[in-house]
Design a protein around this motif. Structure first.
Motif, mmCIF file in Angstrom:
data_model
loop_
_atom_site.group_PDB
_atom_site.id
_atom_site.type_symbol
_atom_site.label_atom_id
_atom_site.label_comp_id
_atom_site.label_asym_id
_atom_site.label_seq_id
_atom_site.Cartn_x
_atom_site.Cartn_y
_atom_site.Cartn_z
ATOM 1 N N ASP A 1 -5.748 -34.718 -51.441
ATOM 2 C CA ASP A 1 -7.156 -34.745 -51.836
ATOM 3 C C ASP A 1 -7.399 -33.836 -53.038
ATOM 4 N N ASP A 2 -6.707 -32.718 -53.067
ATOM 5 C CA ASP A 2 -6.870 -31.790 -54.187
ATOM 6 C C ASP A 2 -6.303 -32.376 -55.478
ATOM 7 N N ALA A 3 -5.189 -33.096 -55.384
ATOM 8 C CA ALA A 3 -4.518 -33.601 -56.577
ATOM 9 C C ALA A 3 -5.001 -34.980 -57.005
ATOM 10 N N TYR A 4 -5.300 -35.832 -56.029
ATOM 11 C CA TYR A 4 -5.637 -37.221 -56.335
ATOM 12 C C TYR A 4 -7.035 -37.633 -55.889
ATOM 13 N N GLY A 5 -7.521 -36.974 -54.826
ATOM 14 C CA GLY A 5 -8.728 -37.429 -54.166
ATOM 15 C C GLY A 5 -8.374 -38.470 -53.116
ATOM 16 N N VAL A 6 -8.908 -38.323 -51.915
ATOM 17 C CA VAL A 6 -8.698 -39.297 -50.847
ATOM 18 C C VAL A 6 -10.031 -39.985 -50.578
ATOM 19 N N ARG A 7 -10.130 -41.251 -50.927
ATOM 20 C CA ARG A 7 -11.376 -41.990 -50.746
ATOM 21 C C ARG A 7 -11.560 -42.412 -49.297
ATOM 22 N N ARG A 8 -10.536 -42.980 -48.711
ATOM 23 C CA ARG A 8 -10.589 -43.418 -47.318
ATOM 24 C C ARG A 8 -9.159 -43.668 -46.850
ATOM 25 N N GLY A 9 -9.022 -43.824 -45.532
ATOM 26 C CA GLY A 9 -7.681 -44.086 -45.014
ATOM 27 C C GLY A 9 -7.663 -44.299 -43.524
ATOM 28 N N HIS A 10 -6.507 -44.748 -43.042
ATOM 29 C CA HIS A 10 -6.282 -44.942 -41.609
ATOM 30 C C HIS A 10 -4.998 -44.211 -41.221
ATOM 31 N N VAL A 11 -5.065 -43.521 -40.110
ATOM 32 C CA VAL A 11 -3.917 -42.770 -39.594
ATOM 33 C C VAL A 11 -3.446 -43.428 -38.307
ATOM 34 N N GLU A 12 -2.205 -43.881 -38.300
ATOM 35 C CA GLU A 12 -1.592 -44.444 -37.093
ATOM 36 C C GLU A 12 -0.501 -43.487 -36.646
ATOM 37 N N THR A 13 -0.625 -42.974 -35.422
ATOM 38 C CA THR A 13 0.396 -42.058 -34.938
ATOM 39 C C THR A 13 1.291 -42.754 -33.924
ATOM 40 N N VAL A 14 2.579 -42.631 -34.141
ATOM 41 C CA VAL A 14 3.582 -43.115 -33.191
ATOM 42 C C VAL A 14 4.055 -41.869 -32.459
ATOM 43 N N HIS A 15 3.509 -41.655 -31.269
ATOM 44 C CA HIS A 15 3.603 -40.352 -30.605
ATOM 45 C C HIS A 15 4.499 -40.408 -29.373
ATOM 46 N N SER A 16 5.344 -39.427 -29.220
ATOM 47 C CA SER A 16 6.165 -39.311 -28.018
ATOM 48 C C SER A 16 5.281 -39.182 -26.783
ATOM 49 N N PHE A 17 5.789 -39.646 -25.653
ATOM 50 C CA PHE A 17 4.987 -39.523 -24.434
ATOM 51 C C PHE A 17 4.821 -38.060 -24.045
ATOM 52 N N THR A 18 3.781 -37.783 -23.279
ATOM 53 C CA THR A 18 3.478 -36.411 -22.864
ATOM 54 C C THR A 18 3.243 -36.368 -21.360
ATOM 55 N N ASN A 19 3.030 -35.150 -20.846
ATOM 56 C CA ASN A 19 2.922 -34.949 -19.406
ATOM 57 C C ASN A 19 1.689 -35.600 -18.783
ATOM 58 N N ASP A 20 0.718 -35.996 -19.601
ATOM 59 C CA ASP A 20 -0.481 -36.596 -19.017
ATOM 60 C C ASP A 20 -0.271 -38.084 -18.714
ATOM 61 N N GLU B 1 -5.905 -43.912 -27.754
ATOM 62 C CA GLU B 1 -6.778 -43.367 -28.796
ATOM 63 C C GLU B 1 -6.272 -42.005 -29.256
ATOM 64 N N THR B 2 -6.725 -41.586 -30.426
ATOM 65 C CA THR B 2 -6.470 -40.238 -30.932
ATOM 66 C C THR B 2 -7.691 -39.765 -31.682
ATOM 67 N N GLY B 3 -8.009 -38.513 -31.492
ATOM 68 C CA GLY B 3 -9.139 -37.933 -32.220
ATOM 69 C C GLY B 3 -8.695 -37.191 -33.460
ATOM 70 N N ALA B 4 -7.406 -37.333 -33.812
ATOM 71 C CA ALA B 4 -6.858 -36.538 -34.915
ATOM 72 C C ALA B 4 -7.531 -36.844 -36.248
ATOM 73 N N ALA B 5 -7.814 -38.119 -36.514
ATOM 74 C CA ALA B 5 -8.422 -38.481 -37.798
ATOM 75 C C ALA B 5 -9.795 -37.837 -37.959
ATOM 76 N N LYS B 6 -10.602 -37.886 -36.888
ATOM 77 C CA LYS B 6 -11.909 -37.242 -36.954
ATOM 78 C C LYS B 6 -11.785 -35.726 -37.001
ATOM 79 N N ALA B 7 -10.768 -35.206 -36.288
ATOM 80 C CA ALA B 7 -10.586 -33.755 -36.244
ATOM 81 C C ALA B 7 -10.200 -33.176 -37.598
ATOM 82 N N VAL B 8 -9.599 -33.993 -38.472
ATOM 83 C CA VAL B 8 -9.247 -33.520 -39.812
ATOM 84 C C VAL B 8 -10.471 -32.957 -40.519
ATOM 85 N N ALA B 9 -11.637 -33.592 -40.285
ATOM 86 C CA ALA B 9 -12.866 -33.184 -40.973
ATOM 87 C C ALA B 9 -13.306 -31.781 -40.585
#
Length: 498
Positions: free
Chosen positions: A304-323, A348-356
């Motif tokens: 964002d500092d170098a190019y600017g990020v207008r919009r995007g989608h984050v897809e996480t391929v996540h290892s399983f967890t204890n839950d 679901e993941t809240g990571a994209a919103k949490a970035v803000a």
């Protein structure tokens, strides 16, 4: 051929012997002065001679030459003579800058150069130790414990004093110690562990850890164990808002609380390296956000500092967890009740919103989703972004590579161009995320797809530790200082040597 063989063998033996001689020197610098020597971010503490030599070869990533162990030894010996205060010192950068001076490593010029480069810590005061309590002792709690024990140094920084858990069985203490000693993903504990069942303590590499059994956070009297003004690291995830986490503050001996999960409400979600300067001495409750947020936010901040990020989608391929469930069983969450070891699970993941919360300028610009997969550790974030200007694969990779090597985010971002790398190769990485340069997709327009690996356990725990150090005021200053490399300069330098 035989002559070349013998020469290679002798050269290697000499380099290995030199690395062996470095080990006690590195240990003295760390334990007596709080100095953390590294080579382009690769710590040299508690490393074998082979690992030290491998760190020297890593310097080829920023040039054609492998860092000479002879020069490293000269710098380490000079550091011991001038005895600066606590700092994280990049030996490779000091060598690079001193080589520009063009004088011998054997004279007084090296000491004078180091005194100039390290002036701010030459007369630095020793810090006051800060007690740390781990509330909960699961995956993250045990890794943070390993890190705290390994970072004891001279004892002037963070001191792991206690863990708080609910008693699980009659032999609970022995089981807790066994889980600290052995880990199926991260390997055995590097050191010795003893338990005292009468005193309910674990002694790990000289660190005496009180094990406290409790159900109520507010009901623990830490001062009864000699613990005061402590930072409690809540690893349970049971409470994520200020009201719930403030229960810890009502316990005797607690000063502040750090949550190892995304915080709700007005709690500051800190991604170290991005918004860690927002930490104030008045903050009583702080969150270290999530592993995914820590993995992607530094990369997004740099872009964002170098190019600017207008919009995007984050897809996480996540290892399983204890839950999740090992086999199909009831689960309050959608799909997570299905067998984690047999299925890919859309969730679901809240990571994209949490970035803000760390980068407010990106609020509303990112969406996100997740797929849980049958691996025990290391995850992958796929960033599909529209940037503010056009770019191509070589250009953006050059920028990210230099960001990982020379920018203030070099503790958070790493970069890889291995054609053989797979997820298990990133187990134990201490960076928040590793950009896979060979997987980058960019065709000369504003759209780019980036792949970022991250050890969602150890890499995240390293970020938690950095936040802890900042809260306690003991995070070592990184020297020598270097200004961020502008994107244009990074691209020009990288492409010129491609």
């Amino acid at each position: 051929m035989s002559t070349l063989y013998e020469a290679s063998r002798v050269e290697w033996a000499e380099r290995e012997e030199l690395a062996e001689r470095m080990i006690p020197l590195i240990g003295r610098l760390y334990r007596r002065h709080g100095i953390v020597p590294s080579i382009l971010g690769r710590r040299l503490i508690n490393r074998s001679p082979i690992e030290i030599l491998r760190a020297h070869r890593f310097t080829r990533k920023v040039g054609d030459q492998v860092l000479s162990p002879v020069k490293t030894m000269a710098v380490l010996e000079a550091l011991e003579r001038i005895a600066p205060g606590p700092a994280s010192i990049d030996v490779a950068r000091l060598v690079t800058e001193f080589d520009k001076v063009g004088v011998s490593y054997g004279g007084r010029e090296l000491e004078a150069f180091l005194q100039s480069e390290l002036a701010e810590v030459i007369v630095a005061d020793r810090s006051t130790p800060t007690d740390v309590v781990l509330y909960g002792f699961g995956r993250i709690g045990r890794l943070v414990a390993r890190l705290l024990i390994a970072h004891q140094g001279s004892g002037d920084g963070l001191r792991l004093r206690a863990i708080v858990v609910r008693r699980g069985s009659e032999d609970d203490l022995r089981k807790r110690a066994a889980l600290l000693r052995r880990d199926s993903v991260h390997g055995p504990f590097a050191g010795t562990i003893e338990i005292d069942e009468e005193a309910n303590t674990i002694l790990a590499n000289g660190t005496l850890i009180q094990v406290i059994y409790a159900e109520d956070p507010a009901g623990v009297d830490y001062t009864a164990y000699g613990i005061d003004d402590a930072i409690v690291v809540d690893n349970t995830g049971r409470w994520r808002d200020e009201e719930g986490l403030s229960q810890h503050l009502r316990a005797n001996g607690v000063n502040r609380v750090l949550l190892t999960a995304p915080g709700k409400g007005d709690i500051k979600n800190i991604v170290f390296g991005v918004n860690s300067d927002d930490i104030s001495s008045d903050d009583e409750v702080i969150s270290a956000a999530s592993c995914t947020t820590n993995a992607i936010t530094p990369v997004l901040a740099a872009l964002d500092d170098a190019y600017g990020v207008r919009r995007g989608h984050v897809e996480t391929v996540h290892s399983f967890t204890n839950d999740q469930n090992l086999i199909d069983n009831f689960h309050k969450g959608a799909r997570r009740g299905r067998a984690a070891s047999l299925n890919m699970v859309i969730t679901e993941t809240g990571a994209a919103k949490a970035v803000a919360k760390a980068l407010p300028q990106l609020k509303g610009r990112l969406t996100g989703s997740a797929i849980r997969v049958p691996t025990p550790n290391v995850s992958l974030a796929i960033l599909n972004l529209e940037l503010g200007r056009t770019t191509a694969k070589d250009e953006i990779n050059a920028f990210l590579r230099q960001t990982a090597l020379t920018s203030p985010l070099r503790q958070q971002i790493d970069y890889s161009e291995s054609a053989e790398a797979v997820s298990s190769d990133f187990v134990g990485t201490n960076r928040a995320g590793v950009v896979d340069g060979l997987a980058t997709l960019a065709e000369g327009d504003e759209n780019v797809v980036l792949y970022v690996w991250y050890d969602n356990e150890y890499g995240y725990s390293c970020q938690v530790l950095r936040v802890l150090e900042r809260m306690a005021g003991v995070h070592p200053v990184i020297l020598p200082h270097r200004e961020p490399v502008p994107v244009e300069a990074a691209i020009k330098e990288e492409l010129a040597t491609a």
